[in-house]
Motif scaffolding. Structure first.
Motif, PDB file in Angstrom:
ATOM      1  N   VAL A 262       1.187  -1.319   0.124  1.00  0.00           N
ATOM      2  CA  VAL A 262      -0.416   0.236   0.086  1.00  0.00           C
ATOM      3  C   VAL A 262       0.442   1.041  -0.383  1.00  0.00           C
ATOM      4  O   VAL A 262       0.654   2.172  -1.383  1.00  0.00           O
ATOM      5  CB  VAL A 262      -1.484  -0.090   0.916  1.00  0.00           C
ATOM      6  N   PHE A 263       1.873   1.736   0.703  1.00  0.00           N
ATOM      7  CA  PHE A 263       2.916   2.559   1.100  1.00  0.00           C
ATOM      8  C   PHE A 263       3.892   2.149  -0.057  1.00  0.00           C
ATOM      9  O   PHE A 263       3.706   3.136  -0.767  1.00  0.00           O
ATOM     10  CB  PHE A 263       3.658   2.518   2.178  1.00  0.00           C
ATOM     11  N   LEU A 264       3.600   1.824  -0.987  1.00  0.00           N
ATOM     12  CA  LEU A 264       4.451   2.093  -2.588  1.00  0.00           C
ATOM     13  C   LEU A 264       3.255   1.735  -3.099  1.00  0.00           C
ATOM     14  O   LEU A 264       4.241   3.178  -3.849  1.00  0.00           O
ATOM     15  CB  LEU A 264       5.074   0.206  -2.691  1.00  0.00           C
ATOM     16  N   HIS A 265       1.706   2.217  -3.221  1.00  0.00           N
ATOM     17  CA  HIS A 265       2.019   3.107  -4.636  1.00  0.00           C
ATOM     18  C   HIS A 265       1.836   4.296  -4.297  1.00  0.00           C
ATOM     19  O   HIS A 265       1.438   4.675  -4.552  1.00  0.00           O
ATOM     20  CB  HIS A 265      -0.347   2.070  -3.878  1.00  0.00           C
ATOM     21  N   GLY A 266       1.386   4.273  -2.657  1.00  0.00           N
ATOM     22  CA  GLY A 266       1.341   6.008  -2.453  1.00  0.00           C
ATOM     23  C   GLY A 266       2.939   6.220  -3.013  1.00  0.00           C
ATOM     24  O   GLY A 266       2.741   8.085  -3.734  1.00  0.00           O
ATOM     25  N   MET A 267       4.065   5.888  -2.430  1.00  0.00           N
ATOM     26  CA  MET A 267       4.968   6.675  -3.145  1.00  0.00           C
ATOM     27  C   MET A 267       5.596   6.693  -4.200  1.00  0.00           C
ATOM     28  O   MET A 267       6.200   7.212  -5.138  1.00  0.00           O
ATOM     29  CB  MET A 267       6.273   6.086  -2.375  1.00  0.00           C
ATOM     30  N   TYR A 268       5.056   5.855  -5.251  1.00  0.00           N
ATOM     31  CA  TYR A 268       4.764   5.319  -6.873  1.00  0.00           C
ATOM     32  C   TYR A 268       4.429   6.501  -7.351  1.00  0.00           C
ATOM     33  O   TYR A 268       4.995   6.793  -8.198  1.00  0.00           O
ATOM     34  CB  TYR A 268       4.647   3.952  -6.787  1.00  0.00           C
ATOM     35  N   ALA A 269       3.091   6.705  -6.981  1.00  0.00           N
ATOM     36  CA  ALA A 269       2.294   7.881  -7.809  1.00  0.00           C
ATOM     37  C   ALA A 269       2.634   9.220  -7.193  1.00  0.00           C
ATOM     38  O   ALA A 269       2.828  10.265  -7.479  1.00  0.00           O
ATOM     39  CB  ALA A 269       0.791   7.195  -6.545  1.00  0.00           C
ATOM     40  N   PHE A 270       3.896   9.323  -6.351  1.00  0.00           N
ATOM     41  CA  PHE A 270       3.793  10.363  -5.649  1.00  0.00           C
ATOM     42  C   PHE A 270       4.692  10.882  -6.720  1.00  0.00           C
ATOM     43  O   PHE A 270       5.623  12.257  -7.685  1.00  0.00           O
ATOM     44  CB  PHE A 270       4.566  10.128  -4.339  1.00  0.00           C
ATOM     45  N   GLY A 271       6.467  10.013  -7.181  1.00  0.00           N
ATOM     46  CA  GLY A 271       6.684  10.284  -8.300  1.00  0.00           C
ATOM     47  C   GLY A 271       6.601  10.907  -9.472  1.00  0.00           C
ATOM     48  O   GLY A 271       6.677  11.016 -10.270  1.00  0.00           O
ATOM     49  N   VAL A 272       5.219   9.038  -9.892  1.00  0.00           N
ATOM     50  CA  VAL A 272       4.371   9.488 -11.615  1.00  0.00           C
ATOM     51  C   VAL A 272       4.092  11.134 -11.606  1.00  0.00           C
ATOM     52  O   VAL A 272       4.143  11.176 -12.373  1.00  0.00           O
ATOM     53  CB  VAL A 272       3.871   7.933 -11.797  1.00  0.00           C
ATOM     54  N   ILE A 273       3.369  11.189 -10.773  1.00  0.00           N
ATOM     55  CA  ILE A 273       2.093  12.340 -11.012  1.00  0.00           C
ATOM     56  C   ILE A 273       4.002  14.325 -11.126  1.00  0.00           C
ATOM     57  O   ILE A 273       3.268  14.974 -11.730  1.00  0.00           O
ATOM     58  CB  ILE A 273       1.546  13.191  -9.984  1.00  0.00           C
ATOM     59  N   GLY A 274       4.919  13.663 -10.263  1.00  0.00           N
ATOM     60  CA  GLY A 274       5.882  14.464 -10.158  1.00  0.00           C
ATOM     61  C   GLY A 274       5.776  14.447 -11.696  1.00  0.00           C
ATOM     62  O   GLY A 274       6.560  15.625 -12.596  1.00  0.00           O
ATOM     63  N   PHE A 275       6.644  13.596 -12.191  1.00  0.00           N
ATOM     64  CA  PHE A 275       7.117  13.084 -13.860  1.00  0.00           C
ATOM     65  C   PHE A 275       6.518  14.165 -14.565  1.00  0.00           C
ATOM     66  O   PHE A 275       6.807  14.339 -15.354  1.00  0.00           O
ATOM     67  CB  PHE A 275       7.467  12.077 -14.214  1.00  0.00           C
ATOM     68  N   GLU A 276       4.910  13.649 -14.706  1.00  0.00           N
ATOM     69  CA  GLU A 276       4.115  13.928 -15.334  1.00  0.00           C
ATOM     70  C   GLU A 276       4.336  15.546 -15.564  1.00  0.00           C
ATOM     71  O   GLU A 276       4.089  16.249 -16.269  1.00  0.00           O
ATOM     72  CB  GLU A 276       3.059  13.639 -15.537  1.00  0.00           C
ATOM     73  N   GLU A 277       3.765  16.587 -14.110  1.00  0.00           N
ATOM     74  CA  GLU A 277       4.071  17.540 -14.154  1.00  0.00           C
ATOM     75  C   GLU A 277       5.108  18.326 -14.882  1.00  0.00           C
ATOM     76  O   GLU A 277       5.090  19.125 -15.189  1.00  0.00           O
ATOM     77  CB  GLU A 277       3.636  17.857 -12.395  1.00  0.00           C
ATOM     78  N   SER A 278       6.288  17.123 -13.784  1.00  0.00           N
ATOM     79  CA  SER A 278       7.696  18.705 -14.592  1.00  0.00           C
ATOM     80  C   SER A 278       7.820  18.403 -15.538  1.00  0.00           C
ATOM     81  O   SER A 278       8.886  19.260 -15.747  1.00  0.00           O
ATOM     82  CB  SER A 278       8.814  17.781 -13.722  1.00  0.00           C
TER      83      SER A 278
END
Length: 467
Positions: A262-278
């Motif tokens: 579950v924590f992996l889901h959250g941390m990974y989504a944090f990075g993916v959304i950051g990549f899309e925005e950046s």
């Protein structure tokens, strides 16, 4: 308490209505309310992932999950593009003034979304079985098809009572008992009326009529009492189910492997959304500040190319790798690609302006590879989560992971947007590497490195389902 098929139908219908009403919002507050209900009904992806795991085995679960995630990512690319074409047609295409479209300029894309939701609900209702095949087979072998039992009882006018107590059978559920009581009352009352007509008797002339060793009055009164008791038991059962749901949630939190997934889901989504925005911010940033200086059309072209290739390439790469190496090793290979290639993006700014073709070729190749790797890593995450719990906890586990993911997604754009704006300020540009425009991609690589480290501690058993 409801079947996953029912959840999908309810979610689809609610999303269709809320999306349609969102397109007819007359002010900001009404739009926020309808948007809230749209998000409230968004349990589709969570439920679909649980259904895929239920209706598959270790051989084809990876294919099913990768297909769902790839189609989701492709829809994220093409959905906004189609909505952009349909939005505000009068302003975009200089069409003749229309009072309806002028008042609701964004109704067409939301009507399009509602139509697709309705088509999805119809498809689910017609094609998706209520229960997995293995569960239906077990129920048939165990003789637990209560519908056939009730039908046969109605045909023969049998009263399904315990021979000793005169009460309901103990091996049936509370809901079945209520239905059984109602059927028994109906059968007995019908038989009572037929007997009166046959004997030409009036109600007041007959005190009691014996039926199956029980008088009608006693039988009806007994059935009424049993229905009342069953209704009380059903209410108690509902409360027990709420408690049971809380116990499932606590068991998920206490399970270290599930909690890690579950924590992996959250941390990974944090990075993916950051990549899309950046990536979009960096592409649109002026070349003097370390960006590419692309127009919105150029950025849309890059995203469109990646969206077109995402589904076929993801399926072609992920399925053989997952079958041969397992989900854990497949995740490590793809996340390593992401970690290595992300810092390459800012290096593309050093390509000469005269070599535009080379820039576009390199940019599209790296973009496609990273997005395919990100997609396949997300599939592996879903397999980790589903393989860490039993079938009865799939819905709760995916729901918990989705909630945690949404929390991380809220803070990701704020964090990476702030870091990027600071990195291209005059002071940091003067400092130079790595605190200039390279910083955002280095931080993204570090976030994905943390996810890779976390997965390294996952047990090997997550490559297989729990049966």
């Amino acid at each position: 308490r409801r079947s996953k098929k029912t959840v999908l139908i309810y979610s689809g219908v609610c999303m269709a209505f809320s999306s349609l009403l969102f397109g007819f919002s007359v002010n900001f507050y009404v739009a926020v309310i309808f948007r809230f209900f749209t998000g409230l009904a968004n349990g589709i992806v969570v439920t679909v992932k649980a259904i895929i795991s239920e209706h598959s085995d270790d051989v084809n679960q990876g294919f099913g999950m990768s297909l769902v995630i790839a189609l989701w990512d492709a829809s994220v690319v093409f959905g906004p593009a189609i909505s952009g074409v349909l939005a505000d047609p009068i302003g975009q295409y200089n069409l003749p003034s229309n009072s309806f479209l002028a008042k609701f300029p964004y109704c067409l894309p939301n009507m399009f979304i509602a139509l697709f939701c309705v088509l999805g609900v119809i498809t689910v209702g017609c094609l998706l079985p209520d229960k997995p095949e293995d569960e239906r087979r077990e129920q048939e072998m165990a003789g637990e098809d209560f519908t056939n039992v009730n039908n046969s009882a109605m045909k023969s006018n049998d009263v399904k009572l315990d021979s000793e107590t005169g009460g309901l059978l103990e091996n049936t559920t509370m809901a079945d008992n209520i239905v059984n009581c109602e059927q028994i009352l109906s059968v007995n009352q019908l038989s009572y009326r037929k007997l009166l007509e046959k004997e030409n008797l009036e109600d007041e002339e007959v005190d009691t009529i014996v039926m199956d060793d029980l008088t009608v009055d006693e039988n009806v009164e007994s059935m009424k009492q049993n229905v009342f008791k069953s209704q009380i038991k059903v209410k108690w059962l509902s409360f027990k189910q709420v408690i049971h749901g809380c116990q499932i949630l606590l068991s998920l939190i206490r399970n270290k492997v599930t909690l890690g997934a579950v924590f992996l889901h959250g941390m990974y989504a944090f990075g993916v959304i950051g990549f899309e925005e950046s990536f979009s911010l960096w592409s649109a940033t002026s070349s003097s500040l370390g960006g590419l200086g692309f127009s919105p059309h150029d950025i849309g072209t890059i995203l469109g190319i990646a969206g077109l290739l995402l589904v076929p390439v993801s399926l072609a790469v992920f399925i053989p790798l997952e079958k041969r190496l397992g989900a854990l090793l497949t995740f490590h290979i793809h996340i390593a690609l992401v970690i290595v290639l992300l810092p390459v993006f800012p290096s593309l700014t050093y390509i000469s302006p005269n070599q535009t073709a080379l820039l576009w070729i390199m940019l599209n190749i790296i973009s496609v590879v990273i997005r395919v790797a990100i997609n396949n890593c997300f599939v592996c995450e879903s397999l980790f989560l589903n393989n860490s719990v039993t079938a009865d906890k799939l819905g709760a586990a995916n729901g918990l992971a989705n909630s945690v993911t949404n929390i991380f997604q809220i803070f990701s754009p704020v964090f990476f947007g702030t870091v990027y704006s600071l990195s291209i300020s005059g002071k940091n540009l003067q400092i130079g590497f790595p605190f200039d425009f390279h910083l955002i991609f280095i931080l993204l690589s570090l976030v994905f490195l943390l996810t890779m480290t976390l997965v390294a501690f996952f047990p090997k058993k997550l490559d297989k389902q729990i049966r």
